[in-house]
Design a protein around this motif. Structure first.
Motif, mmCIF file in Angstrom:
data_model
loop_
_atom_site.group_PDB
_atom_site.id
_atom_site.type_symbol
_atom_site.label_atom_id
_atom_site.label_comp_id
_atom_site.label_asym_id
_atom_site.label_seq_id
_atom_site.Cartn_x
_atom_site.Cartn_y
_atom_site.Cartn_z
ATOM 1 N N CYS A 55 0.796 -1.233 0.000
ATOM 2 C CA CYS A 55 0.000 0.000 0.000
ATOM 3 C C CYS A 55 0.825 1.277 0.000
ATOM 4 C CB CYS A 55 -0.913 0.031 1.228
ATOM 5 S SG CYS A 55 -2.339 -1.045 1.132
ATOM 6 N N ASP A 56 2.058 1.205 0.477
ATOM 7 C CA ASP A 56 2.761 2.437 0.827
ATOM 8 C C ASP A 56 4.195 2.419 0.326
ATOM 9 O OD1 ASP A 56 3.948 4.649 2.261
ATOM 10 O OD2 ASP A 56 2.325 4.499 3.715
ATOM 11 N N LEU B 80 -1.922 0.688 -5.119
ATOM 12 C CA LEU B 80 -1.155 -0.501 -4.766
ATOM 13 C C LEU B 80 0.103 -0.557 -5.632
ATOM 14 C CD1 LEU B 80 -4.008 -3.162 -4.470
ATOM 15 C CD2 LEU B 80 -2.679 -2.181 -2.590
ATOM 16 N N GLN C 205 -7.757 1.724 -3.914
ATOM 17 C CA GLN C 205 -6.637 2.363 -3.235
ATOM 18 C C GLN C 205 -5.355 2.054 -3.987
ATOM 19 O OE1 GLN C 205 -6.288 1.859 0.998
ATOM 20 N NE2 GLN C 205 -8.502 1.843 1.333
#
Length: 282
Positions: free
Chosen positions: A136-137, A216, A214
């Motif tokens: 995610c980050d 990815l 979101q």
């Protein structure tokens, strides 16, 4: 009346504005807002010239051409990696040159923001362990990077077993087939509905839910000197139809947990069904 027009390669109008002058950066942001095309994937051309982000655009009789370039989705971001001095690579290939730290996580230049995509990790060399999947980050990049992640764990070199690790590294969810040098890990990712399916050499291993809509990043974790991973993004039509059907069935189910898609463990491998292969043999 619009004084600046943007068209696609086919000549169809994508966006127009009567606000000039403006920079390419501002125009790309407006196109993303209006058309949903991520700024990181946009290339704007004036004739055959690719315009830089800082170019100031004036009213023009000829339309600009928008090219959607997906290469940042499968280009390893070595340059911005905190441990880039330990890595070699160009574009879709990355190698672990020196293990002065235990491992290095490597991410792609841009995250996947929307749509359905098919990726392949060509595992040219696995020295011991490797992980491939999504996170995610950007904070996941480098040594000791942290982020929620959904990864295909290749397994140790003396083991026949791999695994799905989610939503963190080392959090075992389901047994997968072990991965050897030369094997290909497939990843079918649906960002819109929030799910993925892993394959190994074309065989379905399992599916899992990921956050829908979101960003990815595609990621790999290099563990030993010489580890070598190539990332490809074939056309979605090249993804096995069985994987497409399996992911669709999984996402339309109400379970929201791992689908029962993994290849059964054979009788010869049954003794590996516990966690005994997660540490070196004595």
């Amino acid at each position: 009346m619009p004084i600046l027009k943007v068209q696609n390669v086919a000549g169809n109008l994508v966006y127009s504005t009567d606000t000039c002058p403006l920079t390419v950066t501002v125009l790309k942001t407006e196109i993303e807002t209006c058309r949903g095309i991520p700024v990181s994937l946009q290339q704007l051309l004036q004739g055959t010239q690719i315009l830089s982000e800082s170019t100031i655009l004036e009213p023009a009789a000829l339309a600009l051409t928008l090219v959607v370039d997906e290469s940042p989705l499968f280009t390893w971001d070595v340059e911005r990696n905190p441990n880039r001095n330990l890595l070699d690579g160009d574009a879709s290939t990355v190698r672990f040159r020196e293990d002065t730290v235990d491992y290095v996580n490597v991410l792609t230049c841009a995250p996947v923001l929307q749509g359905v995509h098919f990726f392949e990790f060509v595992m040219h060399h696995i020295g011991d362990e490797q992980w491939c999947g999504v996170c995610c980050d950007r904070a996941f990049a480098g040594y000791r990077g942290e982020s929620d992640c959904w990864l295909y764990y290749c397994g140790r070199r003396w083991s026949k077993r791999g695994a799905l690790h989610a939503p963190r590294e080392h959090q075992h969810v389901q047994d997968f087939a072990g991965v050897a040098s030369g094997d290909i890990i497939g990843l079918l990712l649906d960002v819109d509905r929030g799910g993925l399916t892993f394959l190994m050499n074309g065989a379905i291993q399992g599916a899992y839910r990921v956050p829908a809509r979101q960003p990815l990043y595609v990621s790999t974790s290099l563990d030993m000197p010489g580890d070598h991973v190539e990332l490809k993004k074939p056309p979605l039509a090249d993804c096995p139809q069985s994987a497409m059907r399996a992911l669709d069935e999984f996402l339309t189910s109400e379970q929201g947990i791992v689908a029962d898609l993994a290849i059964p463990v054979s009788q010869d491998e049954a003794f590996l069904s516990d966690d005994s292969d997660l540490t070196d043999p004595e």
